[in-house]
Design a protein around this motif. Structure first.
Motif, PDB file in Angstrom:
ATOM      1  N   ASP A  92       0.827  -1.208   0.000  1.00  0.00           N
ATOM      2  CA  ASP A  92       0.000   0.000   0.000  1.00  0.00           C
ATOM      3  C   ASP A  92       0.863   1.262   0.000  1.00  0.00           C
ATOM      4  O   ASP A  92       0.543   2.240  -0.677  1.00  0.00           O
TER       5      ASP A  92
ATOM      6  N   PHE B  50       1.068   3.921  -3.019  1.00  0.00           N
ATOM      7  CA  PHE B  50       0.784   5.330  -2.744  1.00  0.00           C
ATOM      8  C   PHE B  50       1.935   6.230  -3.194  1.00  0.00           C
ATOM      9  O   PHE B  50       1.713   7.258  -3.844  1.00  0.00           O
TER      10      PHE B  50
ATOM     11  N   ASP C  81       0.451   7.808  -6.428  1.00  0.00           N
ATOM     12  CA  ASP C  81      -0.230   9.017  -5.952  1.00  0.00           C
ATOM     13  C   ASP C  81       0.745  10.148  -5.634  1.00  0.00           C
ATOM     14  O   ASP C  81       0.619  11.247  -6.175  1.00  0.00           O
TER      15      ASP C  81
ATOM     16  N   SER D 136      -3.403  14.550   1.441  1.00  0.00           N
ATOM     17  CA  SER D 136      -4.004  13.889   2.602  1.00  0.00           C
ATOM     18  C   SER D 136      -5.493  13.648   2.372  1.00  0.00           C
ATOM     19  O   SER D 136      -6.024  12.577   2.697  1.00  0.00           O
TER      20      SER D 136
ATOM     21  N   TYR E 284      -6.962  13.310  -0.495  1.00  0.00           N
ATOM     22  CA  TYR E 284      -7.104  12.232  -1.475  1.00  0.00           C
ATOM     23  C   TYR E 284      -6.814  10.876  -0.839  1.00  0.00           C
ATOM     24  O   TYR E 284      -7.532   9.901  -1.083  1.00  0.00           O
ATOM     25  N   LYS E 285      -5.769  10.825  -0.018  1.00  0.00           N
ATOM     26  CA  LYS E 285      -5.367   9.554   0.593  1.00  0.00           C
ATOM     27  C   LYS E 285      -6.449   8.999   1.506  1.00  0.00           C
ATOM     28  O   LYS E 285      -6.768   7.805   1.477  1.00  0.00           O
TER      29      LYS E 285
END
Length: 331
Positions: A39, A43, A47, A223, A225-226
């Motif tokens: 993960d 990310f 991302d 943050s 978006y996460k």
């Protein structure tokens, strides 16, 4: 008289090329989904680093548009230059990838294209070179850049006459993100932004008083978006981070040794971008997997670095070989 790009900006652009090329390799190096910390790796690569290609588009648009007003034949000149710097490498590297992909299919291995369902050369040419995502997938940036260059006179007129309106319309298209139409929304958004900055001779570097604001906006957006999954926040993050990243590099290169090193390594950035996927990345994965068969975060960190080193070695070797060939040719 043609106005030159500010020396600090010019040096920063030269220095930022290599870090961007390295980060592009990390984007395509997520690694084994069943290994630890997947993960986090997903990310970080997908991302957090989503600002890298937008940064490329901003720099491309900025450099493309800087001297447009100073030459009546700018379109012809720039088309000719991009033919050699974009189209020829694009064809070469997609062809290399296509050959490797077909070789995998011929041997019964998994391939990107399903050649058993491709009935003619036209389909191979389309999926290999023309589609939104060509066979050498990272080269979608080059594909879109070539389309934008072709339509640059239209963008030029729109910016000159309706700058704010054009930016707002493209920004809406970018935030709605309905999918690619001719090219990807991110491509139009950031190349246009770069062109606006270039045509208005606006400096790319952030003023110190804006840095804290950009840091706050970027961290807040990523943050949101996460943790909430709101895609518009990622779009805002991508609008902020390119300028923040360029600013960080501008401060890092205050050290002369680092500055000279990054500028020198920047000469390899284009070759790294074209060659890392799939050639040097696959070689790097095989080498590191042989040394560290149990995939871990160390693999994730080291594989892209080794891929970049291999690309640099290949480029140096090719230059030496070509130099020898030229000598023999002259004889």
């Amino acid at each position: 008289m043609q106005e030159k790009i500010n020396n600090d900006v010019s040096i920063t652009i030269s220095a930022v090329r290599f870090p961007l090329a390295l980060l592009v390799v990390y984007i395509h190096s997520v690694g084994d989904a069943n290994a630890p910390l997947y993960d986090f790796r997903l990310f970080f690569s997908i991302d957090f680093l989503c600002f890298v290609v937008p940064t490329y588009f901003i720099l491309s648009g900025f450099l493309f548009a800087w001297d447009i007003n100073n030459d009546a034949d700018w379109y012809k000149i720039k088309l000719k230059k991009r033919f050699h710097t974009l189209l020829i490498p694009y064809i070469i590297w997609n062809t290399i990838t296509l050959i490797l992909d077909y070789a995998k299919y011929y041997k019964g291995a998994s391939s990107w294209l399903d050649y058993s369902n491709i009935i003619n050369w036209g389909q191979i040419l389309f999926y290999g070179y023309i589609d939104y995502m060509p066979i050498n997938m990272p080269l979608w940036y080059i594909r879109d850049l070539m389309v934008l260059v072709l339509f640059s006179p239209l963008l030029y007129v729109l910016i000159k006459k309706f700058c704010l309106f054009t930016f707002v319309v493209v920004a809406i298209y970018y935030f709605i993100d309905v999918g690619p139409f001719i090219i990807h929304p991110v491509s139009v958004m950031f190349f246009l932004l770069g062109m606006i900055l270039g045509m208005t001779h606006t400096i790319l570097l952030l003023k110190c008083r804006f840095v804290a604001i950009c840091v706050f906006v970027a961290l807040t957006a990523i943050s949101i978006y996460k943790f909430l999954g709101w895609h518009w926040a990622l779009n805002i993050y991508c609008l902020t981070m390119p300028f923040l990243f360029i600013y960080i590099i501008s401060k890092v290169i205050c050290n002369e040794s680092i500055r000279n090193g990054l500028i020198e390594l920047g000469k390899f950035s284009k070759f790294i971008y074209f060659s890392h996927y799939p050639i040097t990345l696959i070689l790097s994965i095989k080498i590191i997997s042989a040394l560290l068969p149990e995939y871990s975060m160390l693999n994730y960190v080291v594989i892209p670095i080794l891929a970049v080193i291999i690309s640099v070695v290949i480029q140096i070797t090719l230059k030496k070989v070509l130099a020898v060939v030229k000598v023999f040719y002259r004889l």
